[in-house]
Design an enzyme around this catalytic site. Structure first.
Site, PDB file in Angstrom:
ATOM      1  N   THR A 136       0.816  -1.204   0.000  1.00 32.92           N
ATOM      2  CA  THR A 136       0.000   0.000   0.000  1.00 32.92           C
ATOM      3  C   THR A 136       0.853   1.259   0.000  1.00 32.92           C
ATOM      4  O   THR A 136       2.005   1.240   0.465  1.00 32.92           O
ATOM      5  CB  THR A 136      -0.909   0.006   1.254  1.00 32.92           C
ATOM      6  OG1 THR A 136      -1.555   1.267   1.387  1.00 32.92           O
ATOM      7  CG2 THR A 136      -0.095  -0.231   2.524  1.00 32.92           C
ATOM      8  N   ASP A 137       0.264   2.364  -0.467  1.00 31.11           N
ATOM      9  CA  ASP A 137       0.971   3.641  -0.393  1.00 31.11           C
ATOM     10  C   ASP A 137       1.062   4.163   1.042  1.00 31.11           C
ATOM     11  O   ASP A 137       1.829   5.075   1.335  1.00 31.11           O
ATOM     12  CB  ASP A 137       0.310   4.686  -1.301  1.00 31.11           C
ATOM     13  CG  ASP A 137      -1.166   4.928  -0.996  1.00 31.11           C
ATOM     14  OD1 ASP A 137      -1.723   4.272  -0.098  1.00 31.11           O
ATOM     15  OD2 ASP A 137      -1.780   5.777  -1.676  1.00 31.11           O
ATOM     16  N   GLU A 138       0.274   3.586   1.947  1.00 24.15           N
ATOM     17  CA  GLU A 138       0.264   4.070   3.333  1.00 24.15           C
ATOM     18  C   GLU A 138       1.595   3.861   4.049  1.00 24.15           C
ATOM     19  O   GLU A 138       1.858   4.495   5.073  1.00 24.15           O
ATOM     20  CB  GLU A 138      -0.877   3.428   4.116  1.00 24.15           C
ATOM     21  CG  GLU A 138      -2.241   3.820   3.594  1.00 24.15           C
ATOM     22  CD  GLU A 138      -3.377   3.428   4.521  1.00 24.15           C
ATOM     23  OE1 GLU A 138      -3.211   3.537   5.751  1.00 24.15           O
ATOM     24  OE2 GLU A 138      -4.436   3.010   4.013  1.00 24.15           O
ATOM     25  N   TYR A 163      -1.650  -0.550  11.088  1.00 24.11           N
ATOM     26  CA  TYR A 163      -1.824  -1.225   9.793  1.00 24.11           C
ATOM     27  C   TYR A 163      -0.667  -0.926   8.861  1.00 24.11           C
ATOM     28  O   TYR A 163      -0.008  -1.837   8.343  1.00 24.11           O
ATOM     29  CB  TYR A 163      -3.138  -0.799   9.128  1.00 24.11           C
ATOM     30  CG  TYR A 163      -3.152  -1.077   7.646  1.00 24.11           C
ATOM     31  CD1 TYR A 163      -3.044  -2.377   7.159  1.00 24.11           C
ATOM     32  CD2 TYR A 163      -3.239  -0.029   6.718  1.00 24.11           C
ATOM     33  CE1 TYR A 163      -3.025  -2.631   5.791  1.00 24.11           C
ATOM     34  CE2 TYR A 163      -3.230  -0.280   5.351  1.00 24.11           C
ATOM     35  CZ  TYR A 163      -3.118  -1.577   4.894  1.00 24.11           C
ATOM     36  OH  TYR A 163      -3.089  -1.823   3.538  1.00 24.11           O
ATOM     37  N   SER A 166       2.573  -2.479   9.902  1.00 27.53           N
ATOM     38  CA  SER A 166       2.672  -3.919   9.650  1.00 27.53           C
ATOM     39  C   SER A 166       2.920  -4.193   8.165  1.00 27.53           C
ATOM     40  O   SER A 166       3.668  -5.116   7.813  1.00 27.53           O
ATOM     41  CB  SER A 166       1.405  -4.639  10.125  1.00 27.53           C
ATOM     42  OG  SER A 166       0.278  -4.279   9.349  1.00 27.53           O
ATOM     43  N   LYS A 167       2.333  -3.386   7.296  1.00 31.78           N
ATOM     44  CA  LYS A 167       2.597  -3.547   5.868  1.00 31.78           C
ATOM     45  C   LYS A 167       4.025  -3.122   5.531  1.00 31.78           C
ATOM     46  O   LYS A 167       4.685  -3.752   4.707  1.00 31.78           O
ATOM     47  CB  LYS A 167       1.599  -2.740   5.043  1.00 31.78           C
ATOM     48  CG  LYS A 167       0.197  -3.312   5.041  1.00 31.78           C
ATOM     49  CD  LYS A 167       0.118  -4.715   4.452  1.00 31.78           C
ATOM     50  CE  LYS A 167       0.365  -4.740   2.959  1.00 31.78           C
ATOM     51  NZ  LYS A 167       0.167  -6.116   2.386  1.00 31.78           N
ATOM     52  N   ASN A 262     -11.934  13.343   0.886  1.00 36.97           N
ATOM     53  CA  ASN A 262     -12.979  12.409   1.300  1.00 36.97           C
ATOM     54  C   ASN A 262     -14.373  13.014   1.153  1.00 36.97           C
ATOM     55  O   ASN A 262     -15.318  12.340   0.721  1.00 36.97           O
ATOM     56  CB  ASN A 262     -12.751  11.968   2.750  1.00 36.97           C
ATOM     57  CG  ASN A 262     -11.563  11.038   2.885  1.00 36.97           C
ATOM     58  OD1 ASN A 262     -11.089  10.475   1.899  1.00 36.97           O
ATOM     59  ND2 ASN A 262     -11.064  10.881   4.098  1.00 36.97           N
TER      60      ASN A 262
END
Length: 361
Positions: A136-138, A163, A166-167, A262
């Site tokens: 992911t880009d996160e 999250y 962890s990625k 958003n």
């Protein structure tokens, strides 16, 4: 016949990828789908292909070393496409240990099983074996409100949530196997996906589902957090292109060039629903911008993501084909035409989770 092992293939991106691959390659490939079937894994996503002779489903946890090694022992796996992960930021804030276990330990199990199956006695690897880790880009953190700033493959890793941490950990583990063992792998980092089969804890299907039911539309903070949106089938195409023609050991960013706040997304969904729903549909009266409800901001909420897919475009010729205005209409139409699917996935545990996340805010 080339054999693909797809982890997390019953989830949102994984199931779309499997559909894409069968649409493209037909009977010339075989796919083994390994999924634990947690709340976000849904075999209904793959109903139309479950009886194919070249498709096999295995219910297994990627953290289960014996189960994963058994799959490699019984099959000559050519490609691993590793989607399986816990992926929702809110859940990670409440239960970070689950994310570390699945995303880091599970990735280690997958890497070790593939390495053992593919490694020659001299430490080299069998020809035409490839492992693709979908991330992911996160992991890059947050960008300033500057339209000239983007995430590149060289951007330092700077995750802020359990999250994304962890990625990032799993990304670094794959990189370590590439650097230490010359393991034949690639990493892809994508922007926010949207499209059919997405579990309605994520923004777009959540807003669609709530608006149709006349429920509040929860918006974190001021609603101006920016995300880059990528239609899921464009992502599937990018993964396939990296898997087949990407330079081994390289990381590739896959982004949509569709940056939206958003609150913009929510307004677009409301307006599109009002347009698509016939006047005879009683749900049309429910759909209103009055449902928008600002709630307390998420802890550690990254302000802006924007990913530059320059490298994958220059090296492999990939680019995002679906403009957001087209992709969002396709997505909303799919949900309107598949309300039974939505009803099935939003019962039981999902409702309990939803109440725990948003009640009292």
């Amino acid at each position: 016949m080339r054999t693909y092992l797809v982890t997390g293939g019953a989830g949102f991106i994984g199931s779309n990828y499997i559909h894409y691959m069968f649409d493209k390659y037909g009977d010339s490939i075989r796919i083994i789908n390994v999924d634990k079937l947690t709340y976000a894994g849904n075999l209904e996503n793959l109903k139309d292909i479950e009886n194919r002779d070249n498709y096999t489903f295995v219910k297994a946890d990627i953290c289960d070393k014996e189960a994963i090694e058994k799959i490699f022992a019984e099959n000559d796996i050519d490609r691993v496409v590793h989607f399986a992960a816990e992926s929702h930021v809110d859940r990670s804030i409440r239960n970070p240990e689950i994310f570390v276990k699945t995303n880091v330990l599970g990735t280690a199990v997958m890497l070790n099983a593939a390495k053992a199956a593919w490694e020659n006695p001299d430490g080299t690897f069998k020809e035409d074996k490839r492992f693709l880790h979908v991330s992911t880009d996160e992991v890059y953190g947050s960008l300033p409100d500057d339209e000239s700033a983007f995430f590149y493959e060289t951007t330092p890793i700077d995750p802020h949530s359990p999250y994304s941490s962890s990625k990032a950990g799993s990304d670094m583990l794959v990189k370590a196997y590439i650097d230490t063992y010359h393991f034949p792998a690639n990493i892809t980092n994508c922007s926010n996906n949207y499209g059919p089969y997405q579990f309605p804890e994520k923004l777009i299907p959540l807003i669609i589902n709530n608006a149709l039911a006349g429920k509040k539309l929860p918006v974190y903070g001021d609603g101006k957090n920016v995300r880059d949106w990528l239609y899921v089938m464009d992502h599937a195409k990018g993964i396939d292109m990296v898997q087949e023609n990407g330079r081994l050991g390289e990381r590739y960013n896959i982004g949509g060039h569709n940056e939206k706040q958003n609150i913009e997304i929510i307004n677009i969904i409301i307006e599109t629903l009002q347009e698509l729903l016939p006047d005879s549909d009683p749900r049309k009266k429910n759909v209103s911008k009055d449902l928008i409800t600002y709630v307390e901001d998420r802890k550690g909420h990254d302000r802006r993501y924007a990913i530059a897919p320059d490298k994958i475009k220059e090296e492999l010729g990939w680019y995002p084909e679906t403009m957001f205005k087209d992709g969002i209409r396709l997505t909303i139409k799919w949900y309107l035409e598949n309300m039974e699917w939505m009803e099935n996935v939003t019962s039981g545990d999902y409702q309990k989770y939803y109440e725990a996340m948003y009640s009292g805010r």
